[in-house]
Design a protein around this motif. Structure first.
Motif, PDB file in Angstrom:
ATOM      1  N   LEU A  61      -3.682  12.905  -8.756  1.00 19.23           N
ATOM      2  CA  LEU A  61      -4.917  12.354  -8.181  1.00 19.23           C
ATOM      3  C   LEU A  61      -6.013  12.242  -9.235  1.00 19.23           C
ATOM      4  CD1 LEU A  61      -4.928  14.093  -4.702  1.00 19.23           C
ATOM      5  CD2 LEU A  61      -4.569  11.662  -5.185  1.00 19.23           C
ATOM      6  N   ARG A  62      -6.072  13.219 -10.137  1.00 17.62           N
ATOM      7  CA  ARG A  62      -7.054  13.151 -11.225  1.00 17.62           C
ATOM      8  C   ARG A  62      -6.728  11.969 -12.140  1.00 17.62           C
ATOM      9  NH1 ARG A  62      -6.394  17.955 -12.873  1.00 17.62           N
ATOM     10  NH2 ARG A  62      -4.931  17.466 -14.533  1.00 17.62           N
ATOM     11  N   GLU A  63      -5.449  11.804 -12.492  1.00 14.20           N
ATOM     12  CA  GLU A  63      -5.058  10.722 -13.402  1.00 14.20           C
ATOM     13  C   GLU A  63      -5.172   9.343 -12.762  1.00 14.20           C
ATOM     14  OE1 GLU A  63      -1.733  13.388 -15.829  1.00 14.20           O
ATOM     15  OE2 GLU A  63      -1.059  11.681 -14.646  1.00 14.20           O
ATOM     16  N   GLU A  64      -4.736   9.212 -11.509  1.00 16.97           N
ATOM     17  CA  GLU A  64      -4.711   7.900 -10.860  1.00 16.97           C
ATOM     18  C   GLU A  64      -6.055   7.465 -10.307  1.00 16.97           C
ATOM     19  OE1 GLU A  64      -1.703   7.196  -7.964  1.00 16.97           O
ATOM     20  OE2 GLU A  64      -0.077   7.698  -9.323  1.00 16.97           O
ATOM     21  N   LEU A  65      -6.823   8.419  -9.769  1.00 18.56           N
ATOM     22  CA  LEU A  65      -8.058   8.059  -9.074  1.00 18.56           C
ATOM     23  C   LEU A  65      -9.311   8.667  -9.691  1.00 18.56           C
ATOM     24  CD1 LEU A  65      -6.784   8.542  -5.410  1.00 18.56           C
ATOM     25  CD2 LEU A  65      -6.731   6.450  -6.797  1.00 18.56           C
ATOM     26  N   GLY A  66      -9.139   9.559 -10.653  1.00 19.23           N
ATOM     27  CA  GLY A  66     -10.290  10.187 -11.286  1.00 19.23           C
ATOM     28  C   GLY A  66     -11.025  11.152 -10.381  1.00 19.23           C
ATOM     29  N   VAL A  67     -10.307  11.764  -9.425  1.00 22.10           N
ATOM     30  CA  VAL A  67     -10.950  12.683  -8.483  1.00 22.10           C
ATOM     31  C   VAL A  67     -10.429  14.102  -8.655  1.00 22.10           C
ATOM     32  CG1 VAL A  67     -11.339  10.892  -6.753  1.00 22.10           C
ATOM     33  CG2 VAL A  67      -9.268  12.294  -6.628  1.00 22.10           C
ATOM     34  N   THR A  68     -11.241  15.038  -8.199  1.00 23.95           N
ATOM     35  CA  THR A  68     -10.824  16.429  -8.123  1.00 23.95           C
ATOM     36  C   THR A  68     -10.506  16.700  -6.658  1.00 23.95           C
ATOM     37  OG1 THR A  68     -12.314  16.985  -9.933  1.00 23.95           O
ATOM     38  CG2 THR A  68     -11.481  18.801  -8.605  1.00 23.95           C
ATOM     39  N   ALA A  69      -9.278  17.130  -6.419  1.00 25.69           N
ATOM     40  CA  ALA A  69      -8.834  17.369  -5.042  1.00 25.69           C
ATOM     41  C   ALA A  69      -8.029  18.655  -5.002  1.00 25.69           C
ATOM     42  CB  ALA A  69      -7.993  16.192  -4.553  1.00 25.69           C
ATOM     43  N   TRP A  80       0.828  -1.207   0.000  1.00 26.89           N
ATOM     44  CA  TRP A  80       0.000   0.000   0.000  1.00 26.89           C
ATOM     45  C   TRP A  80       0.857   1.249   0.000  1.00 26.89           C
ATOM     46  CZ3 TRP A  80      -5.439  -0.286   0.078  1.00 26.89           C
ATOM     47  CH2 TRP A  80      -5.946  -1.592   0.131  1.00 26.89           C
ATOM     48  N   GLU A  81       0.315   2.323  -0.605  1.00 26.52           N
ATOM     49  CA  GLU A  81       1.044   3.581  -0.686  1.00 26.52           C
ATOM     50  C   GLU A  81       0.089   4.756  -0.654  1.00 26.52           C
ATOM     51  OE1 GLU A  81       3.117   4.086  -4.402  1.00 26.52           O
ATOM     52  OE2 GLU A  81       1.276   4.012  -5.565  1.00 26.52           O
ATOM     53  N   LEU A  82       0.688   5.926  -0.492  1.00 26.27           N
ATOM     54  CA  LEU A  82      -0.038   7.170  -0.688  1.00 26.27           C
ATOM     55  C   LEU A  82      -0.014   7.425  -2.184  1.00 26.27           C
ATOM     56  CD1 LEU A  82       1.656   9.234   2.162  1.00 26.27           C
ATOM     57  CD2 LEU A  82      -0.584   8.098   2.234  1.00 26.27           C
ATOM     58  N   PRO A  83      -1.168   7.637  -2.829  1.00 31.67           N
ATOM     59  CA  PRO A  83      -1.157   7.826  -4.279  1.00 31.67           C
ATOM     60  C   PRO A  83      -0.412   9.106  -4.657  1.00 31.67           C
ATOM     61  CG  PRO A  83      -3.336   8.283  -3.366  1.00 31.67           C
ATOM     62  CD  PRO A  83      -2.509   7.743  -2.249  1.00 31.67           C
ATOM     63  N   GLY A  84       0.117   9.139  -5.859  1.00 34.38           N
ATOM     64  CA  GLY A  84       0.831  10.315  -6.330  1.00 34.38           C
ATOM     65  C   GLY A  84       1.723   9.974  -7.506  1.00 34.38           C
ATOM     66  N   GLY A  85       2.723  10.802  -7.743  1.00 33.73           N
ATOM     67  CA  GLY A  85       3.633  10.562  -8.857  1.00 33.73           C
ATOM     68  C   GLY A  85       4.627  11.694  -9.025  1.00 33.73           C
ATOM     69  N   ALA A  88       0.479  21.436  -7.744  1.00 27.72           N
ATOM     70  CA  ALA A  88      -0.263  21.217  -8.995  1.00 27.72           C
ATOM     71  C   ALA A  88      -0.059  19.784  -9.485  1.00 27.72           C
ATOM     72  CB  ALA A  88       0.187  22.212 -10.057  1.00 27.72           C
ATOM     73  N   ALA A  89       1.151  19.252  -9.305  1.00 23.36           N
ATOM     74  CA  ALA A  89       1.419  17.860  -9.690  1.00 23.36           C
ATOM     75  C   ALA A  89       0.552  16.909  -8.875  1.00 23.36           C
ATOM     76  CB  ALA A  89       2.902  17.534  -9.492  1.00 23.36           C
ATOM     77  N   LEU A  90       0.389  17.212  -7.599  1.00 29.18           N
ATOM     78  CA  LEU A  90      -0.432  16.372  -6.732  1.00 29.18           C
ATOM     79  C   LEU A  90      -1.873  16.323  -7.230  1.00 29.18           C
ATOM     80  CD1 LEU A  90      -0.213  14.915  -3.853  1.00 29.18           C
ATOM     81  CD2 LEU A  90      -1.470  16.901  -3.075  1.00 29.18           C
ATOM     82  N   VAL A  91      -2.421  17.482  -7.548  1.00 24.12           N
ATOM     83  CA  VAL A  91      -3.793  17.556  -8.053  1.00 24.12           C
ATOM     84  C   VAL A  91      -3.911  16.773  -9.365  1.00 24.12           C
ATOM     85  CG1 VAL A  91      -5.526  19.145  -8.990  1.00 24.12           C
ATOM     86  CG2 VAL A  91      -4.324  19.709  -6.864  1.00 24.12           C
ATOM     87  N   ARG A  92      -2.943  16.948 -10.258  1.00 21.92           N
ATOM     88  CA  ARG A  92      -2.953  16.241 -11.550  1.00 21.92           C
ATOM     89  C   ARG A  92      -2.864  14.734 -11.342  1.00 21.92           C
ATOM     90  NH1 ARG A  92       1.033  14.030 -13.815  1.00 21.92           N
ATOM     91  NH2 ARG A  92       2.639  15.323 -12.837  1.00 21.92           N
TER      92      ARG A  92
END
Length: 137
Positions: A54-62, A33-38, A48-52
């Motif tokens: 999360l959108r790409e990996e999980l399909g969410v707006t955060a 398990w991990e904290l999602p990101g990239g 901004a990378a974090l927001v991007r």
């Protein structure tokens, strides 16, 4: 020695719960398990990378909230920076989209119930202090 490449991890919080994502790839990380990101792209701000990611990996707006103190080494030349984040109203991760096969919201008492990637453990320790009832391992 070249500049390290920053990888952002999201401590996505919902009240007193933390979102964890189970890796499905690559094979040597699968099941952990991990904290999602990239990776932060050249010229991109880490938040901004974090927001991007999360959108790409999980399909969410955060939205990124604040950087968690610390920097954790990954394999050369990468370093991990973790940000707390929250979902925007009406957004919820329905399913993992990339490199993950499961998501789980963990309460403070459940944070250590999953096998975290070794690289994420120090960051998760920092984040767990923000959750109620999260004993340290």
């Amino acid at each position: 020695m070249s500049e390290p490449i920053v990888v952002v991890g999201a401590a996505l919080l919902d009240g007193d719960k933390l979102l964890a994502a189970r890796r499905s790839a690559p094979a040597e990380l699968a099941g952990r398990w991990e904290l999602p990101g990239g990776k932060v792209e050249p010229g991109e701000r880490p938040d901004a990378a974090l927001v991007r990611e999360l959108r790409e990996e999980l399909g969410v707006t955060a939205e990124a909230v604040e950087r968690v103190p610390g920097e954790w080494p990954l394999r050369e030349p990468y370093v991990l920076h973790v940000w707390t984040a929250r979902l925007c109203p009406g957004s919820a991760p329905a399913r993992p989209l990339q490199d993950h096969d499961a998501l789980r919201w963990l309460s403070g008492g459940e944070v250590w119930a999953v096998p975290w990637l070794d690289a994420d453990v120090p960051a998760v320790r920092e984040v767990a202090q923000r959750l109620r009832s999260s004993p340290r391992p």
